[in-house]
Write a protein that holds these residues in place. Structure first.
Motif, PDB file in Angstrom:
ATOM      1  N   ASN A 191       0.822  -1.213   0.000  1.00 62.50           N
ATOM      2  CA  ASN A 191       0.000   0.000   0.000  1.00 62.50           C
ATOM      3  C   ASN A 191       0.855   1.263   0.000  1.00 62.50           C
ATOM      4  O   ASN A 191       0.376   2.347  -0.361  1.00 62.50           O
ATOM      5  N   ASP A 192       2.122   1.130   0.407  1.00 61.71           N
ATOM      6  CA  ASP A 192       2.992   2.296   0.547  1.00 61.71           C
ATOM      7  C   ASP A 192       3.992   2.473  -0.585  1.00 61.71           C
ATOM      8  O   ASP A 192       4.663   3.505  -0.663  1.00 61.71           O
ATOM      9  N   ARG A 193       4.127   1.473  -1.434  1.00 67.54           N
ATOM     10  CA  ARG A 193       5.154   1.574  -2.468  1.00 67.54           C
ATOM     11  C   ARG A 193       4.821   0.663  -3.641  1.00 67.54           C
ATOM     12  O   ARG A 193       4.010  -0.259  -3.534  1.00 67.54           O
ATOM     13  N   TYR A 194       5.493   0.972  -4.766  1.00 69.22           N
ATOM     14  CA  TYR A 194       5.458   0.096  -5.936  1.00 69.22           C
ATOM     15  C   TYR A 194       6.656  -0.845  -5.894  1.00 69.22           C
ATOM     16  O   TYR A 194       7.726  -0.482  -5.390  1.00 69.22           O
ATOM     17  N   GLY A 195       6.489  -2.021  -6.444  1.00 68.40           N
ATOM     18  CA  GLY A 195       7.598  -2.956  -6.500  1.00 68.40           C
ATOM     19  C   GLY A 195       8.629  -2.580  -7.545  1.00 68.40           C
ATOM     20  O   GLY A 195       9.793  -2.971  -7.452  1.00 68.40           O
ATOM     21  N   SER A 196       8.197  -1.818  -8.550  1.00 64.31           N
ATOM     22  CA  SER A 196       9.070  -1.485  -9.669  1.00 64.31           C
ATOM     23  C   SER A 196       8.945  -0.007 -10.016  1.00 64.31           C
ATOM     24  O   SER A 196       7.911   0.629  -9.736  1.00 64.31           O
ATOM     25  N   TYR A 197      10.005   0.526 -10.603  1.00 60.88           N
ATOM     26  CA  TYR A 197       9.942   1.886 -11.150  1.00 60.88           C
ATOM     27  C   TYR A 197      10.698   1.907 -12.471  1.00 60.88           C
ATOM     28  O   TYR A 197      11.846   1.477 -12.545  1.00 60.88           O
ATOM     29  N   LEU A 198      10.040   2.399 -13.506  1.00 63.72           N
ATOM     30  CA  LEU A 198      10.651   2.558 -14.833  1.00 63.72           C
ATOM     31  C   LEU A 198      10.585   4.035 -15.196  1.00 63.72           C
ATOM     32  O   LEU A 198       9.500   4.613 -15.241  1.00 63.72           O
ATOM     33  N   HIS A 199      11.730   4.623 -15.481  1.00 64.30           N
ATOM     34  CA  HIS A 199      11.772   6.060 -15.748  1.00 64.30           C
ATOM     35  C   HIS A 199      11.339   6.361 -17.191  1.00 64.30           C
ATOM     36  O   HIS A 199      10.819   5.491 -17.889  1.00 64.30           O
ATOM     37  N   THR A 200      11.569   7.570 -17.647  1.00 65.05           N
ATOM     38  CA  THR A 200      10.988   8.038 -18.907  1.00 65.05           C
ATOM     39  C   THR A 200      11.885   7.873 -20.120  1.00 65.05           C
ATOM     40  O   THR A 200      11.444   8.082 -21.238  1.00 65.05           O
ATOM     41  N   SER A 211       1.981  -2.713 -10.430  1.00 61.62           N
ATOM     42  CA  SER A 211       3.158  -2.936  -9.601  1.00 61.62           C
ATOM     43  C   SER A 211       4.301  -1.973  -9.939  1.00 61.62           C
ATOM     44  O   SER A 211       5.384  -2.087  -9.360  1.00 61.62           O
ATOM     45  N   SER A 212       4.049  -1.043 -10.846  1.00 59.37           N
ATOM     46  CA  SER A 212       5.067  -0.070 -11.233  1.00 59.37           C
ATOM     47  C   SER A 212       4.386   1.286 -11.425  1.00 59.37           C
ATOM     48  O   SER A 212       3.238   1.364 -11.880  1.00 59.37           O
TER      49      SER A 212
END
Length: 438
Positions: free
Chosen positions: A192-201, A250-251
């Motif tokens: 609930n507090d974060r995403y498992g993944s991050y993909l930038h631009t 998830s991201s």
């Protein structure tokens, strides 16, 4: 479009004319009164991340006849902003002895513009096998058999992970995995507090994730300059990103990233995301953050289970300016800087092959605000067990190709058109760029 290009050409000519009037028609690197040769060295890397004062002092002590005039053109560490200013300086007639570029696309564009001196003669005179001395796969510093620079910082593409988040979820640090397993990890790590993944631009990176995990570097165009848009992994890369953001949730959604101007450092180091695909330069470049959690590293995910652990690699390349009056001295500087100088600088992993990787990584970690945050063991394993993809110096108009592709990719990621329409439009747009530059 023609009128716009004509206006830009006239402006550039006016800038060059005014600069010539102001300095007698020529900007020289110059000789110091004490007989020293002064080299103008252009970069975007600031003192905090470059340790230039100590590094340049060491060079000048070892080479007392050469003085380095450091030109950090920007304060924000943006290589794109730096290149804009560098190109303006070049158009104005400034003498550029040594310059840095951060990607093969940026290097290729300056080679095509005639800004870069080939270094083949210098290499032959020194009698070195450049492919043995450096990891040249990281730099793409050769074109048609010629070399246009030497790689300094070596960057392996990998996955950066929050080790505490992995432990909380009962997950191991991957030593080999597929993109499907990456998706599974992202789901397990999402709370609930974060995403498992991050993909930038960046379209050159986050829109072609699967393409970057192939044996060769045929990205959007091939080595012969033809389109590679029929490669199925291009569409699969966009689909992977869409599924992570819009289906699995998830991201971080692309719309949020661009509307809120989010940054990958901010999201990862503030623990808003548990993992992100990135390059190994992040071992020290924390952007002012001081993470209190251990950072783990995993290899680039495979496209298929049985594939080797291919990983795209890149490098900051140091080149000699074509209009330099002191090319021999400039070559002497880039040879030192890309070898011994990298160890003195102690800010990044060298492309120089004659180094002890574990020692380098340990020394790099020691320069950070929290050395214990760097999981050296997983980082060393990832670098040593990644198979570099074969690369080539791309066409000078590669940036235009990516801009055309990105325009369509964004429409898909924002839900404005389906994948088939996106790929058809992107293919046509890329072909138009290729045709316009033939």
């Amino acid at each position: 479009m023609i009128r716009k290009k004509l206006i830009l050409f006239i402006i550039a000519m006016m800038v060059a004319f005014l600069a010539a009037c102001g300095n007698g028609g020529e900007s020289t690197s110059g000789e110091e009164e004490d007989g020293k040769t002064t080299l103008k060295f252009y970069t975007w890397i600031n003192e905090e991340n470059g340790n230039w004062e100590e590094t340049i002092k060491a060079f000048e002590e070892a080479h007392p006849d050469i003085k380095i005039d450091l030109k950090v053109l920007v304060e924000n560490m943006s290589s794109d902003d730096y290149l804009q200013k560098l190109d303006l300086d070049a158009a104005a007639g400034e003498k550029i002895d040594v310059l840095m570029t951060s990607s093969s696309e940026h290097l290729s564009k300056r080679v095509s513009a005639g800004m870069i001196e080939p270094i083949d003669t210098y290499l032959e005179n020194e009698g070195i096998n450049v492919e043995e001395v450096y990891n040249m796969a990281a730099s793409s510093a050769s074109s048609d058999g010629s070399y246009y620079g030497l790689p300094s910082k070596y960057n392996t593409y990998l996955i950066m992970l929050n080790k505490n988040h992995l432990d909380d979820a009962g997950l191991e640090v991957p030593t080999e995995w597929t993109w499907e397993e990456y998706k599974d990890y992202a789901n397990e790590l999402t709370t609930n507090d974060r995403y498992g993944s991050y993909l930038h631009t960046w379209s050159t990176f986050y829109h072609v994730l699967k393409v970057l995990g192939k044996a060769d570097e045929n990205l959007l165009i091939k080595a012969d300059g033809s389109s590679n848009m029929d490669d199925p992994t291009i569409a699969e890369s966009l689909k992977l990103r869409y599924e992570l953001e819009q289906e699995d949730k998830s991201s971080e959604p692309y719309a949020n990233i661009i509307s809120q101007q989010l940054n990958y450092r901010q999201q990862f180091f503030s623990e808003q995301a548990s993992m992100t695909p990135i390059s190994s330069y992040m071992v020290t470049e924390w952007g002012g953050f001081n993470p209190e959690f251990p950072i783990a590293w995993a290899p680039w995910p495979k496209n298929n289970e049985g594939d080797p652990s291919y990983a795209f690699s890149s490098a900051d390349v140091m080149s000699i300016g074509n209009n330099s009056d002191h090319k021999e001295e400039a070559y002497e500087f880039i040879r030192w800087m890309t070898t011994e100088g990298m160890l003195v600088q102690n800010k990044s992993i060298p492309a120089w092959t004659e180094t002890d990787l574990k020692e380098v990584l340990t020394n790099l970690a020691s320069t950070t605000s929290n050395p214990d945050a760097v999981d050296v063991e997983s980082l060393q394993y990832t670098i040593e067990n990644s198979v570099p993809t074969e690369q080539f110096l791309p066409a000078g108009y590669m940036t235009e190709v990516y801009n055309a592709y990105n325009a369509e990719a964004e429409r898909y990621l924002l839900g404005e058109q389906d994948l088939d329409t996106t790929m058809e439009n992107a293919k046509n747009s890329v072909e138009d760029v290729i045709d316009a530059n033939k």
